[in-house]
Design a protein around this motif. Structure first.
Motif, mmCIF file in Angstrom:
data_model
loop_
_atom_site.group_PDB
_atom_site.id
_atom_site.type_symbol
_atom_site.label_atom_id
_atom_site.label_comp_id
_atom_site.label_asym_id
_atom_site.label_seq_id
_atom_site.Cartn_x
_atom_site.Cartn_y
_atom_site.Cartn_z
ATOM 1 N N ALA A 98 0.851 -1.204 0.000
ATOM 2 C CA ALA A 98 0.000 0.000 0.000
ATOM 3 C C ALA A 98 0.883 1.249 0.000
ATOM 4 N N ALA A 99 0.278 2.362 -0.399
ATOM 5 C CA ALA A 99 0.995 3.642 -0.375
ATOM 6 C C ALA A 99 1.322 4.007 1.071
ATOM 7 N N PRO A 100 2.460 4.677 1.294
ATOM 8 C CA PRO A 100 2.803 5.087 2.661
ATOM 9 C C PRO A 100 1.823 6.131 3.185
ATOM 10 N N TYR A 101 1.718 6.202 4.502
ATOM 11 C CA TYR A 101 0.861 7.215 5.132
ATOM 12 C C TYR A 101 1.293 8.617 4.707
ATOM 13 N N VAL A 102 2.610 8.869 4.754
ATOM 14 C CA VAL A 102 3.142 10.184 4.362
ATOM 15 C C VAL A 102 4.436 9.994 3.575
ATOM 16 N N THR A 103 4.764 11.011 2.786
ATOM 17 C CA THR A 103 6.030 11.024 2.053
ATOM 18 C C THR A 103 6.699 12.376 2.278
ATOM 19 N N GLU A 104 7.988 12.434 2.027
ATOM 20 C CA GLU A 104 8.726 13.685 2.187
ATOM 21 C C GLU A 104 8.149 14.736 1.243
ATOM 22 N N GLY A 105 7.943 15.939 1.757
ATOM 23 C CA GLY A 105 7.382 17.025 0.978
ATOM 24 C C GLY A 105 5.865 17.142 1.089
ATOM 25 N N GLN A 106 5.227 16.148 1.685
ATOM 26 C CA GLN A 106 3.767 16.143 1.833
ATOM 27 C C GLN A 106 3.347 17.037 2.992
#
Length: 155
Positions: A98-106
């Motif tokens: 699954a997609a991560p909860y958060v990513t850098e820059g979000q």
């Protein structure tokens, strides 16, 4: 005594501390015995943990080009660093693939889930303490994390 990953844990003591926590309406209790520490914390879902003193991590080789990104030790003192409240295994997404909860820059809102930490078979969401932009994710998924270890930096 039960043995978990080479660490001897007095389960009767943990159970007794949890009962004392419930009876006294406290949110946290910690017992020290020499170098061993047993800490029981209530945060939404009660989580019991036992840990030995942390040891300094192996030194990390510096990148050849010292860019603007601070070293991991610098993130420990950054005011936007979110640290682990428990010992466990960190997961950056709700399930494998699954997609991560958060990513850098979000951009994140206060209270938004950043990641989860599994401790004692309980999944504990780690939420953003304030709104901001995720500057750096300092861990990888399925990585064991220690108490007070820097996880994410929000600016």
């Amino acid at each position: 005594m039960a043995v978990a990953k080479g660490l001897e844990v007095d389960t009767a003591l943990v159970r007794e501390l949890a009962e004392l926590l419930d009876a006294s309406k406290l949110t946290e209790i910690e017992v020290k015995d020499g170098d061993r520490v047993i800490r029981v914390v209530r945060a939404g879902v009660p989580v019991a943990q036992s840990y030995a003193p942390s040891y300094a991590p192996a030194p990390v080789a510096a990148a050849p080009a010292a860019a603007a990104a601070p070293a991991i030790d610098d993130w420990k003192t950054h005011p936007g660093t979110v640290k682990s409240p428990i010992v466990g295994t960190a997961y950056l997404s709700p399930e494998p693939g699954a997609a991560p909860y958060v990513t850098e820059g979000q951009t994140v809102a206060a209270g938004e889930t950043l990641l989860i930490i599994e401790a004692m078979k309980v999944m504990n969401p780690i939420s953003a303490p304030r709104a901001g932009v995720v500057k750096k994710v300092l861990i990888r998924s399925e990585q064991p994390v220690e108490y007070d270890e820097p996880l994410v930096v929000i600016e």
